[in-house]
Design a protein around this motif. Structure first.
Motif, short mmCIF file in Angstrom:
data_model
loop_
_atom_site.label_atom_id
_atom_site.label_comp_id
_atom_site.label_asym_id
_atom_site.label_seq_id
_atom_site.Cartn_x
_atom_site.Cartn_y
_atom_site.Cartn_z
N ALA A 4 -8.07 45.28 21.29
CA ALA A 4 -7.27 46.25 22.04
C ALA A 4 -7.72 47.65 21.66
O ALA A 4 -8.14 47.90 20.53
N LEU A 5 -7.65 48.59 22.64
CA LEU A 5 -8.04 49.98 22.40
C LEU A 5 -6.81 50.85 22.36
O LEU A 5 -6.01 50.85 23.27
N TYR A 6 -6.62 51.59 21.27
CA TYR A 6 -5.50 52.50 21.13
C TYR A 6 -6.06 53.87 20.77
O TYR A 6 -6.54 54.08 19.66
N ARG A 22 -12.49 53.00 13.82
CA ARG A 22 -12.34 54.30 14.45
C ARG A 22 -13.47 54.53 15.46
O ARG A 22 -14.63 54.34 15.15
N MET A 23 -13.11 54.96 16.67
CA MET A 23 -14.09 55.20 17.73
C MET A 23 -13.95 56.63 18.22
O MET A 23 -12.84 57.06 18.58
N GLN A 52 -17.15 61.02 27.47
CA GLN A 52 -15.88 60.63 26.87
C GLN A 52 -15.68 59.13 27.07
O GLN A 52 -15.85 58.62 28.19
N LYS A 53 -15.34 58.45 26.00
CA LYS A 53 -15.15 57.01 26.08
C LYS A 53 -13.78 56.69 26.68
O LYS A 53 -12.77 57.29 26.33
N GLU A 54 -13.78 55.74 27.60
CA GLU A 54 -12.53 55.22 28.16
C GLU A 54 -12.14 53.92 27.46
O GLU A 54 -10.97 53.58 27.39
N THR A 58 -16.87 51.42 28.28
CA THR A 58 -17.05 52.36 29.39
C THR A 58 -16.85 53.79 28.93
O THR A 58 -16.09 54.07 28.00
N GLU A 59 -17.55 54.70 29.58
CA GLU A 59 -17.45 56.12 29.30
C GLU A 59 -17.80 56.90 30.55
O GLU A 59 -18.41 56.36 31.49
N HIS A 60 -17.41 58.18 30.58
CA HIS A 60 -17.75 59.01 31.74
C HIS A 60 -18.14 60.41 31.26
O HIS A 60 -17.67 60.87 30.21
#
Length: 236
Positions: A4-6, A22-23, A52-54, A58-60
């Motif tokens: 999970a990403l928080y 940590r990301m 910026q990481k989503e 994924t990133e944009h």
């Protein structure tokens, strides 16, 4: 295992424990090997782009600096930085006219973004920029450091032109390097309509008394041919 990403942490949940990795929210700017598109502007290969990481996968892109001037609609730009409030900070390649104001390339110009209807292209509207020094526009030749910005007053769109000028210290109060409505001023803050017509303003200047003493005064334009002067201080 469950992942999970928080926010800025990637959480790994094992049957025997929970581990947090940590990301970073942003990847450092790096030169791209291919073209990327940011807010409808195509930056060529070789541009320095920050993402910026989503999620972990994924990133944009959120900012980019081109290796040479590129087109952004009718503008020529070098860089684009998407701010957190969706305002765009744009590095102009050269001084250029934007919505009737000649903006300097010495500082970024700022734009608000209007999203196109039904997924159409977005539109950029000038929010603020530094005016090019010494070019006559809206009736005056503006000194270095003059800023124009868009605002709304009583539901009416206007332009504000501000030049803090020489008002910072008593030593420069009488350095009057701007002329508006026949007044020589050492600072200026004015309101213009959408057609760049001056409506009201206030500024500062010096007035020489009979005894040779200078008074530092505030001058206000209250309406057509209506002006008010107020003494602020004596100039030592």
């Amino acid at each position: 295992m469950v992942a999970a990403l928080y926010a800025s942490h990637f959480i790994l949940i094992y049957p025997y424990g929970i581990f947090s990795i940590r990301m970073p929210l942003f990847n450092p700017a790096d030169s791209t090997s291919h073209a990327i598109t940011l807010e409808g502007v195509v930056f060529p290969a070789g541009s320095k782009v920050e993402f910026q990481k989503e999620s972990l996968w994924t990133e944009h892109p959120v900012s980019a600096v081109a290796p040479h001037p590129i087109n952004a609609g009718s503008l020529r730009i070098r860089s684009l930085d998407k701010q957190r409030d969706s305002t765009l900070s744009v590095g102009l390649a050269t001084a250029q006219s934007i919505e009737g104001w000649t903006c300097s390339a010495a500082q970024p110009a700022y734009f608000s973004v209007g999203r196109g209807a039904n997924g159409g292209p977005s539109t950029w509207r000038l929010s603020s920029c530094r005016l090019i020094d010494g070019v006559r526009q809206a009736g005056s030749s503006w000194p270095a450091g003059t800023i124009v910005s868009r605002t709304i007053e009583n539901s009416i769109e206007k332009w504000l032109v501000s030049w803090p000028g020489n008002s910072a210290s008593p030593e420069t109060w009488c350095n009057e390097t701007l002329t508006v409505d026949g007044y020589k001023l050492s600072s200026f803050f004015g309101s213009y309509d959408k057609q760049h017509r001056l409506e009201t303003w206030d500024g500062t200047a010096c007035r020489r008394r009979a005894n040779g003493q200078d008074d530092y005064v505030r001058i206000e334009k209250l309406g057509p041919h209506r002006f008010k002067e107020t003494k602020v201080s004596a100039v030592d």
